[in-house]
Design a protein around this motif. Structure first.
Motif, PDB file in Angstrom:
ATOM      1  N   THR A 217       0.818  -1.209   0.000  1.00  0.00           N
ATOM      2  CA  THR A 217       0.000   0.000   0.000  1.00  0.00           C
ATOM      3  C   THR A 217       0.854   1.263   0.000  1.00  0.00           C
ATOM      4  OG1 THR A 217      -0.093  -0.025   2.422  1.00  0.00           O
ATOM      5  CG2 THR A 217      -1.868  -1.138   1.245  1.00  0.00           C
TER       6      THR A 217
ATOM      7  N   PRO B  20      -4.622   2.868  -4.911  1.00  0.00           N
ATOM      8  CA  PRO B  20      -5.767   1.975  -4.705  1.00  0.00           C
ATOM      9  C   PRO B  20      -6.438   1.502  -5.985  1.00  0.00           C
ATOM     10  CG  PRO B  20      -5.829   3.771  -3.128  1.00  0.00           C
ATOM     11  CD  PRO B  20      -4.722   4.085  -4.082  1.00  0.00           C
TER      12      PRO B  20
ATOM     13  N   TRP C 181      -5.427 -11.025  -1.536  1.00  0.00           N
ATOM     14  CA  TRP C 181      -4.462  -9.913  -1.496  1.00  0.00           C
ATOM     15  C   TRP C 181      -3.773  -9.899  -0.146  1.00  0.00           C
ATOM     16  CZ3 TRP C 181      -6.220  -4.200  -0.552  1.00  0.00           C
ATOM     17  CH2 TRP C 181      -5.096  -3.355  -0.511  1.00  0.00           C
TER      18      TRP C 181
ATOM     19  N   VAL D  63      -1.868  -7.764   2.129  1.00  0.00           N
ATOM     20  CA  VAL D  63      -1.653  -6.328   2.290  1.00  0.00           C
ATOM     21  C   VAL D  63      -0.385  -6.101   3.113  1.00  0.00           C
ATOM     22  CG1 VAL D  63      -2.631  -4.177   3.147  1.00  0.00           C
ATOM     23  CG2 VAL D  63      -4.145  -5.970   2.269  1.00  0.00           C
TER      24      VAL D  63
ATOM     25  N   GLU E 115      -4.530   2.107   6.024  1.00  0.00           N
ATOM     26  CA  GLU E 115      -5.927   2.133   6.470  1.00  0.00           C
ATOM     27  C   GLU E 115      -6.818   2.733   5.387  1.00  0.00           C
ATOM     28  OE1 GLU E 115      -7.577   1.163   9.129  1.00  0.00           O
ATOM     29  OE2 GLU E 115      -6.002   0.593  10.550  1.00  0.00           O
TER      30      GLU E 115
ATOM     31  N   VAL F 148      -6.939   0.491   2.020  1.00  0.00           N
ATOM     32  CA  VAL F 148      -7.816  -0.679   2.033  1.00  0.00           C
ATOM     33  C   VAL F 148      -9.279  -0.255   1.941  1.00  0.00           C
ATOM     34  CG1 VAL F 148      -8.607  -2.634   3.419  1.00  0.00           C
ATOM     35  CG2 VAL F 148      -6.162  -2.153   3.222  1.00  0.00           C
ATOM     36  N   GLU F 149      -9.637   0.820   2.630  1.00  0.00           N
ATOM     37  CA  GLU F 149     -11.012   1.312   2.542  1.00  0.00           C
ATOM     38  C   GLU F 149     -11.375   1.658   1.097  1.00  0.00           C
ATOM     39  OE1 GLU F 149     -13.683   5.207   3.756  1.00  0.00           O
ATOM     40  OE2 GLU F 149     -11.945   4.694   4.989  1.00  0.00           O
TER      41      GLU F 149
ATOM     42  N   ARG G 240     -11.774  -1.504  -1.142  1.00  0.00           N
ATOM     43  CA  ARG G 240     -13.045  -2.203  -0.914  1.00  0.00           C
ATOM     44  C   ARG G 240     -14.210  -1.466  -1.557  1.00  0.00           C
ATOM     45  NH1 ARG G 240     -11.729  -3.907   5.315  1.00  0.00           N
ATOM     46  NH2 ARG G 240     -11.340  -6.118   4.922  1.00  0.00           N
TER      47      ARG G 240
ATOM     48  N   HIS H  32     -15.310  -9.565  -2.568  1.00  0.00           N
ATOM     49  CA  HIS H  32     -13.972  -9.023  -2.369  1.00  0.00           C
ATOM     50  C   HIS H  32     -12.993 -10.185  -2.357  1.00  0.00           C
ATOM     51  CE1 HIS H  32     -15.735  -5.477   0.234  1.00  0.00           C
ATOM     52  NE2 HIS H  32     -16.141  -5.435  -1.035  1.00  0.00           N
TER      53      HIS H  32
ATOM     54  N   ILE I 290      -8.636 -10.897   2.132  1.00  0.00           N
ATOM     55  CA  ILE I 290      -7.582 -10.012   2.624  1.00  0.00           C
ATOM     56  C   ILE I 290      -6.667 -10.791   3.569  1.00  0.00           C
ATOM     57  CG2 ILE I 290      -7.037  -7.941   3.955  1.00  0.00           C
ATOM     58  CD1 ILE I 290      -8.307  -7.263   1.326  1.00  0.00           C
TER      59      ILE I 290
ATOM     60  N   GLN J 285      -2.925 -10.620   5.789  1.00  0.00           N
ATOM     61  CA  GLN J 285      -2.130  -9.576   6.442  1.00  0.00           C
ATOM     62  C   GLN J 285      -1.153 -10.233   7.395  1.00  0.00           C
ATOM     63  OE1 GLN J 285      -1.574  -7.245   9.202  1.00  0.00           O
ATOM     64  NE2 GLN J 285      -0.638  -5.955   7.646  1.00  0.00           N
TER      65      GLN J 285
ATOM     66  N   HIS K  24      -8.927  -5.379   9.516  1.00  0.00           N
ATOM     67  CA  HIS K  24      -9.066  -5.647   8.083  1.00  0.00           C
ATOM     68  C   HIS K  24      -8.742  -7.083   7.662  1.00  0.00           C
ATOM     69  CE1 HIS K  24      -9.543  -1.355   7.468  1.00  0.00           C
ATOM     70  NE2 HIS K  24      -8.391  -1.126   8.071  1.00  0.00           N
TER      71      HIS K  24
END
Length: 475
Positions: A114, A119, A139, A141, A169, A172-173, A176, A227, A230, A232, A246
Protein backbone atom coordinates in the motif's frame (compact mmCIF):
# COMPACT_ATOMS: atom_id res chain seq x y z
CA UNK A 1 2.64 -44.78 6.73
CA UNK A 2 -1.15 -44.76 6.75
CA UNK A 3 -2.92 -44.62 3.41
CA UNK A 4 -4.88 -41.52 2.52
CA UNK A 5 -7.73 -43.86 1.63
CA UNK A 6 -8.47 -44.20 5.36
CA UNK A 7 -11.58 -42.06 5.71
CA UNK A 8 -12.90 -40.29 8.77
CA UNK A 9 -11.30 -39.20 12.01
CA UNK A 10 -10.08 -41.51 14.72
CA UNK A 11 -12.32 -41.73 17.84
CA UNK A 12 -12.11 -38.56 19.89
CA UNK A 13 -10.56 -36.49 17.11
CA UNK A 14 -11.95 -33.03 16.51
CA UNK A 15 -14.12 -32.40 13.44
CA UNK A 16 -12.65 -28.91 13.11
CA UNK A 17 -10.74 -28.67 9.83
CA UNK A 18 -7.55 -26.73 9.44
CA UNK A 19 -6.37 -24.71 6.46
CA UNK A 20 -3.07 -25.02 4.63
CA UNK A 21 -1.37 -22.40 2.51
CA UNK A 22 2.03 -22.56 0.84
CA UNK A 23 4.60 -19.88 0.11
CA UNK A 24 5.63 -20.32 -3.52
CA UNK A 25 9.30 -19.36 -3.81
CA UNK A 26 10.83 -20.50 -7.08
CA UNK A 27 13.66 -22.47 -5.48
CA UNK A 28 12.47 -22.57 -1.89
CA UNK A 29 12.01 -20.36 1.14
CA UNK A 30 15.40 -21.03 2.68
CA UNK A 31 18.01 -18.39 1.80
CA UNK A 32 20.24 -21.14 0.34
CA UNK A 33 17.42 -23.19 -1.17
CA UNK A 34 18.51 -22.37 -4.70
CA UNK A 35 21.80 -24.20 -4.02
CA UNK A 36 20.12 -27.41 -2.88
CA UNK A 37 20.92 -30.34 -5.21
CA UNK A 38 17.23 -31.00 -5.93
CA UNK A 39 16.27 -27.36 -6.61
CA UNK A 40 16.57 -25.95 -10.12
CA UNK A 41 19.00 -22.99 -9.97
CA UNK A 42 16.87 -21.15 -12.53
CA UNK A 43 13.61 -21.94 -10.71
CA UNK A 44 12.85 -18.31 -9.92
CA UNK A 45 11.87 -17.58 -13.55
CA UNK A 46 10.91 -21.06 -14.75
CA UNK A 47 7.15 -21.04 -15.47
CA UNK A 48 6.94 -24.80 -15.99
CA UNK A 49 8.55 -25.29 -12.57
CA UNK A 50 5.93 -23.02 -10.96
CA UNK A 51 3.13 -24.84 -12.78
CA UNK A 52 4.32 -28.20 -11.43
CA UNK A 53 4.52 -26.79 -7.92
CA UNK A 54 1.01 -25.30 -8.10
CA UNK A 55 -0.42 -28.56 -9.40
CA UNK A 56 1.38 -30.53 -6.68
CA UNK A 57 -0.16 -28.29 -4.02
CA UNK A 58 -3.58 -28.58 -5.61
CA UNK A 59 -3.19 -32.37 -5.57
CA UNK A 60 -2.64 -31.96 -1.84
CA UNK A 61 -5.89 -29.90 -1.62
CA UNK A 62 -4.09 -26.87 -0.22
CA UNK A 63 -6.36 -23.91 0.38
CA UNK A 64 -4.01 -21.41 -1.24
CA UNK A 65 -0.57 -20.73 -2.60
CA UNK A 66 1.05 -17.43 -1.81
CA UNK A 67 3.65 -15.37 -3.68
CA UNK A 68 5.57 -12.87 -1.54
CA UNK A 69 7.04 -9.72 -3.05
CA UNK A 70 9.01 -6.54 -2.60
CA UNK A 71 9.26 -3.89 -5.29
CA UNK A 72 13.05 -3.82 -5.21
CA UNK A 73 15.88 -6.31 -5.07
CA UNK A 74 16.26 -7.80 -1.59
CA UNK A 75 19.32 -5.77 -0.61
CA UNK A 76 22.10 -3.66 -2.06
CA UNK A 77 25.13 -5.29 -0.42
CA UNK A 78 26.43 -7.25 -3.37
CA UNK A 79 28.80 -9.39 -1.31
CA UNK A 80 25.74 -11.19 0.05
CA UNK A 81 23.11 -10.46 -2.61
CA UNK A 82 25.13 -12.20 -5.31
CA UNK A 83 25.02 -15.37 -3.21
CA UNK A 84 21.20 -15.49 -3.08
CA UNK A 85 18.32 -15.77 -5.54
CA UNK A 86 16.71 -12.58 -4.23
CA UNK A 87 17.52 -10.30 -7.15
CA UNK A 88 15.46 -12.34 -9.59
CA UNK A 89 11.74 -13.10 -9.25
CA UNK A 90 8.42 -12.78 -11.05
CA UNK A 91 5.93 -9.99 -10.46
CA UNK A 92 3.31 -11.95 -8.45
CA UNK A 93 0.06 -11.04 -10.20
CA UNK A 94 1.51 -11.83 -13.61
CA UNK A 95 2.60 -15.25 -12.34
CA UNK A 96 -0.73 -15.97 -10.63
CA UNK A 97 -2.69 -14.99 -13.74
CA UNK A 98 -0.71 -17.66 -15.62
CA UNK A 99 -1.24 -20.22 -12.84
CA UNK A 100 -4.99 -19.52 -12.83
CA UNK A 101 -5.20 -21.15 -16.26
CA UNK A 102 -3.57 -24.44 -15.18
CA UNK A 103 -5.25 -24.90 -11.77
CA UNK A 104 -8.90 -25.25 -10.80
CA UNK A 105 -9.46 -24.93 -7.04
CA UNK A 106 -6.41 -23.71 -5.16
CA UNK A 107 -6.49 -20.08 -3.97
CA UNK A 108 -4.02 -17.61 -5.52
CA UNK A 109 -2.63 -14.99 -3.13
CA UNK A 110 -0.19 -12.19 -3.96
CA UNK A 111 1.56 -9.51 -1.96
CA UNK A 112 1.00 -5.90 -2.99
CA UNK A 113 2.21 -2.91 -1.00
CA UNK A 114 0.00 0.00 0.00
CA UNK A 115 3.05 2.28 0.24
CA UNK A 116 4.16 2.09 -3.40
CA UNK A 117 0.89 1.55 -5.24
CA UNK A 118 -2.37 3.41 -5.77
CA UNK A 119 -5.77 1.97 -4.71
CA UNK A 120 -7.26 1.96 -8.21
CA UNK A 121 -4.34 -0.12 -9.53
CA UNK A 122 -4.67 -2.72 -6.79
CA UNK A 123 -8.45 -2.91 -6.87
CA UNK A 124 -8.46 -3.44 -10.62
CA UNK A 125 -5.66 -6.03 -10.67
CA UNK A 126 -7.07 -8.21 -7.90
CA UNK A 127 -10.60 -7.96 -9.27
CA UNK A 128 -9.20 -9.12 -12.60
CA UNK A 129 -7.39 -12.05 -10.97
CA UNK A 130 -10.58 -13.01 -9.13
CA UNK A 131 -12.48 -13.07 -12.43
CA UNK A 132 -9.71 -14.97 -14.24
CA UNK A 133 -9.59 -17.62 -11.51
CA UNK A 134 -13.37 -17.85 -10.92
CA UNK A 135 -13.13 -16.59 -7.36
CA UNK A 136 -9.76 -17.71 -6.02
CA UNK A 137 -7.86 -14.44 -5.48
CA UNK A 138 -6.37 -13.12 -2.25
CA UNK A 139 -4.46 -9.91 -1.50
CA UNK A 140 -1.66 -9.93 1.08
CA UNK A 141 -1.65 -6.33 2.29
CA UNK A 142 1.79 -5.04 3.27
CA UNK A 143 3.19 -1.61 4.05
CA UNK A 144 6.73 -2.52 2.84
CA UNK A 145 9.68 -3.42 5.04
CA UNK A 146 12.55 -2.87 2.59
CA UNK A 147 13.72 0.78 2.57
CA UNK A 148 15.28 0.30 -0.88
CA UNK A 149 11.76 0.31 -2.35
CA UNK A 150 11.53 4.07 -1.74
CA UNK A 151 14.25 4.80 -4.30
CA UNK A 152 12.24 3.14 -7.06
CA UNK A 153 9.31 5.51 -6.55
CA UNK A 154 10.87 8.95 -6.40
CA UNK A 155 11.49 9.05 -2.66
CA UNK A 156 14.76 9.53 -0.83
CA UNK A 157 13.60 7.80 2.34
CA UNK A 158 11.12 5.16 3.40
CA UNK A 159 7.90 6.45 5.01
CA UNK A 160 7.84 6.14 8.79
CA UNK A 161 6.26 2.99 10.22
CA UNK A 162 3.18 4.75 11.67
CA UNK A 163 2.66 6.80 8.49
CA UNK A 164 2.75 3.66 6.37
CA UNK A 165 -0.08 2.17 8.42
CA UNK A 166 -2.18 5.34 8.29
CA UNK A 167 -1.84 5.26 4.51
CA UNK A 168 -2.71 1.54 4.50
CA UNK A 169 -5.93 2.13 6.47
CA UNK A 170 -7.23 4.55 3.87
CA UNK A 171 -5.88 2.44 1.01
CA UNK A 172 -7.82 -0.68 2.03
CA UNK A 173 -11.01 1.31 2.54
CA UNK A 174 -10.77 2.77 -0.96
CA UNK A 175 -10.00 -0.60 -2.56
CA UNK A 176 -13.05 -2.20 -0.91
CA UNK A 177 -15.28 0.62 -2.10
CA UNK A 178 -13.91 0.25 -5.62
CA UNK A 179 -14.62 -3.50 -5.56
CA UNK A 180 -18.21 -2.50 -4.75
CA UNK A 181 -18.46 -0.17 -7.77
CA UNK A 182 -21.10 -2.42 -9.28
CA UNK A 183 -23.85 -4.17 -7.37
CA UNK A 184 -24.00 -7.93 -7.77
CA UNK A 185 -25.84 -8.63 -10.99
CA UNK A 186 -25.69 -5.01 -12.17
CA UNK A 187 -23.68 -5.96 -15.27
CA UNK A 188 -26.52 -7.58 -17.22
CA UNK A 189 -25.08 -7.62 -20.76
CA UNK A 190 -28.65 -7.57 -22.09
CA UNK A 191 -28.29 -7.64 -25.88
CA UNK A 192 -32.06 -7.38 -26.46
CA UNK A 193 -32.42 -4.08 -24.63
CA UNK A 194 -28.97 -2.84 -25.52
CA UNK A 195 -28.07 -2.30 -21.86
CA UNK A 196 -24.68 -3.61 -20.80
CA UNK A 197 -25.26 -2.72 -17.16
CA UNK A 198 -28.03 -1.34 -14.98
CA UNK A 199 -27.12 2.26 -14.05
CA UNK A 200 -29.00 1.92 -10.75
CA UNK A 201 -26.40 -0.64 -9.71
CA UNK A 202 -23.38 1.59 -10.34
CA UNK A 203 -21.57 3.06 -7.33
CA UNK A 204 -19.02 5.86 -7.65
CA UNK A 205 -16.97 6.21 -4.43
CA UNK A 206 -15.80 9.81 -4.88
CA UNK A 207 -13.26 9.32 -2.13
CA UNK A 208 -11.25 12.23 -0.82
CA UNK A 209 -8.90 11.66 2.10
CA UNK A 210 -5.50 12.60 3.54
CA UNK A 211 -3.62 10.25 1.23
CA UNK A 212 -5.86 9.55 -1.78
CA UNK A 213 -8.42 11.18 -4.01
CA UNK A 214 -10.20 8.55 -6.10
CA UNK A 215 -13.33 9.22 -8.10
CA UNK A 216 -14.12 5.72 -9.37
CA UNK A 217 -15.96 3.65 -10.31
CA UNK A 218 -13.82 0.62 -11.04
CA UNK A 219 -13.93 -0.43 -14.69
CA UNK A 220 -14.66 -4.11 -14.05
CA UNK A 221 -17.70 -5.78 -12.53
CA UNK A 222 -17.77 -6.91 -8.92
CA UNK A 223 -15.35 -9.80 -8.22
CA UNK A 224 -16.86 -13.30 -8.00
CA UNK A 225 -16.02 -13.44 -4.27
CA UNK A 226 -17.41 -9.95 -3.70
CA UNK A 227 -13.97 -9.02 -2.37
CA UNK A 228 -10.80 -11.07 -2.79
CA UNK A 229 -9.71 -12.45 0.58
CA UNK A 230 -7.58 -10.01 2.62
CA UNK A 231 -4.36 -11.50 4.03
CA UNK A 232 -2.13 -9.58 6.44
CA UNK A 233 1.00 -10.17 8.50
CA UNK A 234 1.26 -7.28 10.95
CA UNK A 235 2.47 -8.31 14.40
CA UNK A 236 3.59 -5.00 15.92
CA UNK A 237 1.09 -3.09 18.05
CA UNK A 238 -0.12 -0.97 15.15
CA UNK A 239 0.14 -3.99 12.82
CA UNK A 240 -2.09 -6.12 15.05
CA UNK A 241 -4.67 -3.37 15.25
CA UNK A 242 -4.67 -3.09 11.46
CA UNK A 243 -4.91 -6.87 11.08
CA UNK A 244 -7.80 -7.09 13.54
CA UNK A 245 -9.73 -4.44 11.60
CA UNK A 246 -9.07 -5.65 8.08
CA UNK A 247 -7.37 -9.05 7.90
CA UNK A 248 -9.21 -12.27 7.15
CA UNK A 249 -6.13 -14.51 7.17
CA UNK A 250 -3.20 -13.43 9.33
CA UNK A 251 0.31 -14.71 8.69
CA UNK A 252 2.57 -14.80 11.72
CA UNK A 253 5.99 -16.15 12.72
CA UNK A 254 5.98 -17.69 16.19
CA UNK A 255 8.79 -19.56 17.94
CA UNK A 256 6.84 -21.21 20.77
CA UNK A 257 3.42 -22.70 21.40
CA UNK A 258 2.78 -20.27 24.26
CA UNK A 259 3.70 -17.29 22.10
CA UNK A 260 1.49 -18.53 19.28
CA UNK A 261 -1.44 -19.02 21.67
CA UNK A 262 -1.00 -15.51 23.05
CA UNK A 263 -0.92 -13.99 19.54
CA UNK A 264 -3.99 -16.05 18.53
CA UNK A 265 -6.02 -14.96 21.56
CA UNK A 266 -4.94 -11.34 21.20
CA UNK A 267 -5.91 -10.85 17.57
CA UNK A 268 -9.20 -12.71 18.03
CA UNK A 269 -10.07 -10.44 20.97
CA UNK A 270 -9.07 -7.34 19.01
CA UNK A 271 -11.25 -8.44 16.08
CA UNK A 272 -14.21 -8.98 18.41
CA UNK A 273 -13.68 -5.49 19.84
CA UNK A 274 -14.17 -4.14 16.31
CA UNK A 275 -17.42 -6.07 16.01
CA UNK A 276 -15.99 -8.86 13.89
CA UNK A 277 -16.60 -12.61 14.20
CA UNK A 278 -13.38 -14.20 15.45
CA UNK A 279 -14.07 -17.28 13.33
CA UNK A 280 -13.69 -15.03 10.28
CA UNK A 281 -10.17 -13.96 11.29
CA UNK A 282 -7.89 -16.94 10.66
CA UNK A 283 -4.39 -17.20 12.12
CA UNK A 284 -1.72 -19.03 10.08
CA UNK A 285 1.74 -19.38 11.66
CA UNK A 286 4.63 -20.06 9.30
CA UNK A 287 5.87 -23.65 9.30
CA UNK A 288 9.00 -24.88 7.48
CA UNK A 289 8.96 -28.69 7.24
CA UNK A 290 11.96 -30.98 6.87
CA UNK A 291 10.35 -34.39 6.34
CA UNK A 292 12.03 -37.79 5.99
CA UNK A 293 11.42 -41.43 6.88
CA UNK A 294 13.47 -41.13 10.08
CA UNK A 295 14.29 -38.34 12.49
CA UNK A 296 18.00 -38.68 11.71
CA UNK A 297 17.42 -38.32 7.97
CA UNK A 298 15.27 -35.23 8.52
CA UNK A 299 17.96 -33.62 10.70
CA UNK A 300 20.54 -34.42 8.03
CA UNK A 301 18.42 -32.61 5.43
CA UNK A 302 18.30 -29.54 7.62
CA UNK A 303 22.05 -29.64 8.29
CA UNK A 304 22.80 -30.06 4.58
CA UNK A 305 20.89 -26.89 3.76
CA UNK A 306 22.36 -24.88 6.61
CA UNK A 307 25.88 -25.73 5.44
CA UNK A 308 25.11 -23.91 2.18
CA UNK A 309 24.64 -20.53 3.92
CA UNK A 310 27.73 -18.41 3.21
CA UNK A 311 29.15 -16.21 6.00
CA UNK A 312 28.33 -13.03 4.07
CA UNK A 313 24.72 -14.17 3.68
CA UNK A 314 24.39 -15.08 7.37
CA UNK A 315 25.60 -11.64 8.48
CA UNK A 316 23.36 -9.84 6.02
CA UNK A 317 20.34 -11.97 6.95
CA UNK A 318 20.52 -10.71 10.52
CA UNK A 319 21.48 -7.17 9.57
CA UNK A 320 18.65 -6.67 7.08
CA UNK A 321 15.94 -8.11 9.30
CA UNK A 322 16.81 -6.92 12.78
CA UNK A 323 17.32 -3.24 12.02
CA UNK A 324 19.34 -0.53 10.36
CA UNK A 325 22.85 -1.37 11.53
CA UNK A 326 26.23 -2.58 10.28
CA UNK A 327 27.46 -5.93 11.62
CA UNK A 328 30.57 -6.11 9.44
CA UNK A 329 32.86 -5.38 12.36
CA UNK A 330 31.41 -8.07 14.62
CA UNK A 331 32.42 -11.75 14.65
CA UNK A 332 29.74 -14.11 13.38
CA UNK A 333 30.34 -16.44 16.29
CA UNK A 334 30.03 -13.64 18.84
CA UNK A 335 26.95 -12.09 20.47
CA UNK A 336 24.69 -9.44 19.00
CA UNK A 337 25.66 -5.84 19.76
CA UNK A 338 23.11 -3.39 21.11
CA UNK A 339 20.29 -2.92 18.62
CA UNK A 340 18.46 0.41 18.38
CA UNK A 341 15.09 1.35 16.90
CA UNK A 342 14.28 0.48 13.30
CA UNK A 343 12.09 1.86 10.53
CA UNK A 344 11.75 -1.64 9.13
CA UNK A 345 9.44 -4.33 10.50
CA UNK A 346 9.21 -3.77 14.25
CA UNK A 347 7.57 -7.13 14.89
CA UNK A 348 10.36 -8.93 13.03
CA UNK A 349 12.99 -7.10 15.08
CA UNK A 350 11.22 -7.97 18.33
CA UNK A 351 10.94 -11.62 17.30
CA UNK A 352 14.63 -11.92 16.47
CA UNK A 353 15.81 -10.07 19.57
CA UNK A 354 13.60 -12.19 21.81
CA UNK A 355 14.95 -15.38 20.23
CA UNK A 356 18.58 -14.27 20.45
CA UNK A 357 18.34 -13.22 24.09
CA UNK A 358 16.16 -16.14 25.21
CA UNK A 359 18.53 -18.74 23.77
CA UNK A 360 21.77 -16.74 24.01
CA UNK A 361 22.44 -17.10 20.27
CA UNK A 362 25.45 -15.82 18.34
CA UNK A 363 24.97 -13.81 15.16
CA UNK A 364 25.54 -16.95 13.07
CA UNK A 365 23.16 -19.06 15.15
CA UNK A 366 20.49 -16.37 14.93
CA UNK A 367 20.92 -16.21 11.15
CA UNK A 368 20.51 -19.96 10.79
CA UNK A 369 17.49 -20.01 13.06
CA UNK A 370 15.91 -17.15 11.10
CA UNK A 371 16.69 -18.91 7.80
CA UNK A 372 14.55 -21.84 8.97
CA UNK A 373 11.86 -19.87 10.79
CA UNK A 374 9.11 -22.23 11.91
CA UNK A 375 11.23 -25.32 11.19
CA UNK A 376 9.70 -28.66 12.15
CA UNK A 377 12.10 -31.55 11.58
CA UNK A 378 11.10 -35.19 11.58
CA UNK A 379 8.98 -37.99 10.21
CA UNK A 380 5.52 -37.37 8.70
CA UNK A 381 4.01 -38.42 12.02
CA UNK A 382 6.26 -36.03 13.97
CA UNK A 383 5.38 -33.10 11.71
CA UNK A 384 1.67 -33.99 11.93
CA UNK A 385 1.97 -34.13 15.73
CA UNK A 386 3.29 -30.57 15.78
CA UNK A 387 0.56 -29.34 13.46
CA UNK A 388 -2.16 -31.08 15.45
CA UNK A 389 -0.87 -29.78 18.78
CA UNK A 390 -0.82 -26.15 17.64
CA UNK A 391 -4.18 -26.48 15.92
CA UNK A 392 -6.04 -28.13 18.79
CA UNK A 393 -4.40 -25.81 21.36
CA UNK A 394 -5.85 -22.77 19.58
CA UNK A 395 -2.48 -21.48 18.46
CA UNK A 396 -3.41 -21.75 14.77
CA UNK A 397 -6.38 -22.09 12.43
CA UNK A 398 -4.04 -23.23 9.68
CA UNK A 399 -0.44 -22.94 8.58
CA UNK A 400 1.49 -21.04 5.95
CA UNK A 401 3.96 -23.67 4.77
CA UNK A 402 7.35 -22.29 3.77
CA UNK A 403 9.03 -25.15 1.93
CA UNK A 404 12.80 -24.75 2.40
CA UNK A 405 13.67 -26.11 -1.04
CA UNK A 406 11.56 -26.97 -4.06
CA UNK A 407 10.11 -29.09 -5.47
CA UNK A 408 11.26 -31.91 -3.17
CA UNK A 409 10.05 -30.52 0.17
CA UNK A 410 6.58 -29.81 -1.24
CA UNK A 411 6.30 -33.28 -2.74
CA UNK A 412 7.36 -34.89 0.55
CA UNK A 413 4.73 -32.91 2.45
CA UNK A 414 1.91 -33.61 0.00
CA UNK A 415 2.75 -37.30 -0.35
CA UNK A 416 3.38 -38.10 3.32
CA UNK A 417 2.23 -35.41 5.77
CA UNK A 418 -1.11 -34.56 4.13
CA UNK A 419 -2.28 -38.23 4.20
CA UNK A 420 -1.42 -38.35 7.90
CA UNK A 421 -3.41 -35.18 8.58
CA UNK A 422 -6.33 -36.65 6.65
CA UNK A 423 -6.15 -39.89 8.64
CA UNK A 424 -6.46 -37.85 11.82
CA UNK A 425 -9.53 -36.06 10.49
CA UNK A 426 -7.77 -32.69 10.46
CA UNK A 427 -7.66 -31.96 6.74
CA UNK A 428 -9.93 -32.40 3.73
CA UNK A 429 -9.68 -35.30 1.27
CA UNK A 430 -11.15 -33.32 -1.62
CA UNK A 431 -12.16 -29.74 -2.34
CA UNK A 432 -15.78 -29.17 -1.38
CA UNK A 433 -16.11 -25.60 -2.68
CA UNK A 434 -14.91 -23.65 -5.71
CA UNK A 435 -13.76 -20.33 -4.25
CA UNK A 436 -11.05 -19.35 -1.80
CA UNK A 437 -13.67 -17.90 0.54
CA UNK A 438 -15.52 -21.18 0.34
CA UNK A 439 -12.41 -23.19 1.25
CA UNK A 440 -11.79 -20.97 4.27
CA UNK A 441 -15.38 -20.73 5.47
CA UNK A 442 -15.41 -16.96 5.06
CA UNK A 443 -18.61 -15.06 4.19
CA UNK A 444 -19.04 -13.18 0.95
CA UNK A 445 -19.10 -9.44 1.75
CA UNK A 446 -22.32 -7.58 1.05
CA UNK A 447 -22.02 -4.58 -1.24
CA UNK A 448 -21.09 -1.57 0.85
CA UNK A 449 -20.95 -3.51 4.13
CA UNK A 450 -17.30 -2.82 4.97
CA UNK A 451 -17.54 0.98 4.84
CA UNK A 452 -21.26 1.59 5.19
CA UNK A 453 -20.84 3.70 8.34
CA UNK A 454 -18.69 6.21 6.45
CA UNK A 455 -20.92 7.08 3.53
CA UNK A 456 -24.46 7.73 2.38
CA UNK A 457 -26.33 6.12 -0.47
CA UNK A 458 -26.71 9.48 -2.21
CA UNK A 459 -22.97 10.04 -2.22
CA UNK A 460 -22.26 6.60 -3.54
CA UNK A 461 -24.89 5.68 -6.13
CA UNK A 462 -24.20 6.53 -9.73
CA UNK A 463 -27.86 6.95 -10.64
CA UNK A 464 -29.46 8.04 -7.36
CA UNK A 465 -26.95 10.72 -6.38
CA UNK A 466 -25.72 12.03 -9.73
CA UNK A 467 -25.99 11.76 -13.46
CA UNK A 468 -23.62 9.03 -14.70
CA UNK A 469 -20.38 10.55 -16.00
CA UNK A 470 -21.21 14.07 -14.85
CA UNK A 471 -18.24 14.28 -12.51
CA UNK A 472 -20.55 15.53 -9.74
CA UNK A 473 -21.35 13.94 -6.39
CA UNK A 474 -20.75 14.38 -2.70
CA UNK A 475 -17.78 13.07 -0.75
Amino acid sequence: MTSSADAGPAPGRSRRRMALGAILHGSGGHIAGWRHPSSPPDGQLDLDHHIRLAQTLERGTFDALFVADVVAIWGHQYDSLRRTARADHFEPLTLLAALSTVTERIGLVATATTTYNEPFHIARKFASLDHLSAGRAGWNVVTSVVPLEAGNFGRDTHLEHSTRYLRAEEFVEVVRRLWDSFDDGAVTRDTASGHYYDPAGLRTPHHGGPHFTVRGPLNISRPPQGHPVIFQAGSSEVGRAFAARHGEVLFTVQTSLAGAQAFYADVKARAAAYGRDGDHVLVWPVLSPFVASTQAQARARLAELQELVHDDVARRLVQDNIGDLDLSGYPLDGPLPHIGATNRSKSRQELMLDLAHRENLTIRQLALRFATGGAVVGTPETVADHIEEWFTARAADGFNINFPYLPGAAEDFVDHVVPELRRRGLFRHTYETATLRGHLGLPRPRVGASTGRRRTAAGDRGAAGQREGSGEGSR
